[in-house]
Write a protein that holds these residues in place. Structure first.
Motif, PDB file in Angstrom:
ATOM      1  N   MET A  37       7.798  -0.144 -14.461  1.00 59.97           N
ATOM      2  CA  MET A  37       6.612  -1.036 -14.415  1.00 59.97           C
ATOM      3  C   MET A  37       6.495  -1.854 -12.997  1.00 59.97           C
ATOM      4  SD  MET A  37       7.427  -2.627 -18.332  1.00 59.97           S
ATOM      5  CE  MET A  37       6.240  -4.256 -17.882  1.00 59.97           C
ATOM      6  N   LEU A  43      -0.462   0.351 -17.616  1.00 65.60           N
ATOM      7  CA  LEU A  43       0.648   0.605 -18.526  1.00 65.60           C
ATOM      8  C   LEU A  43       0.466   0.993 -19.754  1.00 65.60           C
ATOM      9  CD1 LEU A  43       3.816   0.876 -19.309  1.00 65.60           C
ATOM     10  CD2 LEU A  43       3.503  -1.625 -19.562  1.00 65.60           C
ATOM     11  N   ASP A  45       2.245   1.594 -23.633  1.00 66.46           N
ATOM     12  CA  ASP A  45       3.434   1.578 -24.296  1.00 66.46           C
ATOM     13  C   ASP A  45       3.122   2.245 -25.954  1.00 66.46           C
ATOM     14  OD1 ASP A  45       6.036   1.223 -25.378  1.00 66.46           O
ATOM     15  OD2 ASP A  45       5.337  -0.602 -26.357  1.00 66.46           O
ATOM     16  N   THR A  48       4.494   0.824 -30.120  1.00 64.62           N
ATOM     17  CA  THR A  48       5.017  -0.375 -29.855  1.00 64.62           C
ATOM     18  C   THR A  48       5.635  -1.153 -31.156  1.00 64.62           C
ATOM     19  OG1 THR A  48       4.387  -2.229 -28.562  1.00 64.62           O
ATOM     20  CG2 THR A  48       3.062  -1.782 -30.349  1.00 64.62           C
ATOM     21  N   LEU A  54       8.198  -4.632 -26.049  1.00 66.50           N
ATOM     22  CA  LEU A  54       7.392  -4.718 -25.055  1.00 66.50           C
ATOM     23  C   LEU A  54       7.196  -5.979 -24.509  1.00 66.50           C
ATOM     24  CD1 LEU A  54       5.349  -3.213 -23.080  1.00 66.50           C
ATOM     25  CD2 LEU A  54       3.678  -3.525 -24.671  1.00 66.50           C
ATOM     26  N   SER A  55       7.267  -6.951 -25.526  1.00 67.65           N
ATOM     27  CA  SER A  55       7.095  -8.501 -24.994  1.00 67.65           C
ATOM     28  C   SER A  55       8.277  -8.848 -24.187  1.00 67.65           C
ATOM     29  CB  SER A  55       6.939  -9.172 -26.291  1.00 67.65           C
ATOM     30  OG  SER A  55       8.286  -9.316 -27.061  1.00 67.65           O
ATOM     31  N   GLN A  58       8.222  -8.464 -19.707  1.00 72.01           N
ATOM     32  CA  GLN A  58       7.117  -9.129 -18.914  1.00 72.01           C
ATOM     33  C   GLN A  58       7.999  -9.562 -17.367  1.00 72.01           C
ATOM     34  OE1 GLN A  58       4.786 -12.279 -20.968  1.00 72.01           O
ATOM     35  NE2 GLN A  58       6.288 -11.847 -22.552  1.00 72.01           N
ATOM     36  N   PHE A  60       4.034  -8.271 -16.895  1.00 75.41           N
ATOM     37  CA  PHE A  60       3.197  -7.005 -16.886  1.00 75.41           C
ATOM     38  C   PHE A  60       2.326  -6.772 -15.875  1.00 75.41           C
ATOM     39  CE2 PHE A  60       3.096  -8.255 -21.779  1.00 75.41           C
ATOM     40  CZ  PHE A  60       4.266  -7.452 -21.982  1.00 75.41           C
ATOM     41  N   VAL A  64      -2.536  -3.657 -19.516  1.00 74.56           N
ATOM     42  CA  VAL A  64      -1.177  -3.000 -20.408  1.00 74.56           C
ATOM     43  C   VAL A  64      -2.143  -2.556 -21.814  1.00 74.56           C
ATOM     44  CG1 VAL A  64       0.806  -3.653 -21.440  1.00 74.56           C
ATOM     45  CG2 VAL A  64       0.103  -4.374 -19.144  1.00 74.56           C
ATOM     46  N   VAL A  86      -2.218  -8.053 -23.709  1.00 71.87           N
ATOM     47  CA  VAL A  86      -2.111  -6.331 -23.885  1.00 71.87           C
ATOM     48  C   VAL A  86      -3.032  -6.115 -25.198  1.00 71.87           C
ATOM     49  CG1 VAL A  86      -0.555  -4.789 -25.102  1.00 71.87           C
ATOM     50  CG2 VAL A  86       0.490  -6.759 -23.781  1.00 71.87           C
TER      51      VAL A  86
END
Length: 241
Positions: A37, A43, A45, A48, A54-55, A58, A60, A64, A86
């Motif tokens: 990343m 990006l 994901d 998710t 994903l959170s 960071q 990011f 994203v 996001v």
């Protein structure tokens, strides 16, 4: 004990409480994902869940996006990820993702299905697809203990098959690893919670239909302290030529 509500893609109810535990993989998907990343500007994901994992990655890159196919998770993911910038998209078909050609530098995929040709379409030249997958041999000890057939929908899903498939779409394989670890359940309620959260392991699983077999597992946990099942994982980093 197995009736707690499962939301997002969060097993902390049984993992965080120590009711089950997995042995360590020889790699860290999260550490490698963070490294990749830091080298990208856009990006995606895939799968998710509720955005929990994903959170944690960071900060990011500038752009994203995330996808999720399980409808109950979409609202959860939006609530968690959209305040972080996001864009969360609900999808229903791996072969038709709602993104332009060559839109992303990096596509992450942790335990989610995918169509190699569609992943390649949305990646830029030189872009990276990084995925950790659950292999076809995962948790078959549960099927055996409960006298249930293995779900043959995933019977060939292993590292060799996935690598061959990606190479067939023109990906260059940068890294490929496979590992077998152990998942230990410390109470029967954790087993039930897991089976309800992973419905494809034993489709149409019913406590009533498996009472005797579950009691055998319960007695084993009482006698030996746990019930072990083998996990099957593989990791691929692939680059668009």
């Amino acid at each position: 004990m197995g009736e707690a509500l499962f939301t997002g893609w969060d097993f902390s109810y049984i993992e965080g409480s120590g009711r089950c535990a997995s042995s360590l993989l020889p790699w860290s998907y999260g550490s490698k994902a963070i490294t990749l990343m830091r080298q990208c500007r856009s990006l995606l994901d895939m799968g998710t869940g509720g955005g929990e994992f994903l959170s944690l990655l960071q900060p990011f890159p500038s752009k994203v996006c995330a996808t999720e196919g399980y409808a109950p998770n979409v609202a959860i993911a939006k609530a968690k990820l959209e305040p972080l910038g996001v864009n969360v998209a609900q999808i229903s078909d791996d072969h038709h993702l709602p993104f332009h050609d060559e839109q992303f530098d990096l596509v992450l995929n942790r335990h989610e299905s995918y169509a190699p040709q569609e992943v390649k379409r949305i990646l830029k030249t030189g872009g990276i697809f990084f995925t950790q997958q659950v292999g076809c041999l995962d948790a078959q000890d549960l099927n055996k203990a409960l006298h249930k057939p293995v779900n043959d929908a995933y019977i060939n899903w292993d590292l060799k098959f996935a690598v061959t498939e990606l190479q067939g779409e023109g990906f260059h394989i940068v890294k490929a690893e496979e590992a077998f670890t152990t998942l230990r359940f410390y109470d029967i309620g954790a087993v039930l919670y897991y089976l309800k959260a992973i419905p494809w392991q034993i489709p149409n699983f019913s406590v009533h239909d498996c009472e005797e077999e579950l009691y055998v597992i319960y007695k084993q946990i009482k006698q030996s302290g746990g019930f072990d099942v083998k996990q099957h994982r593989f990791l691929i980093e692939a680059k668009v030529k």
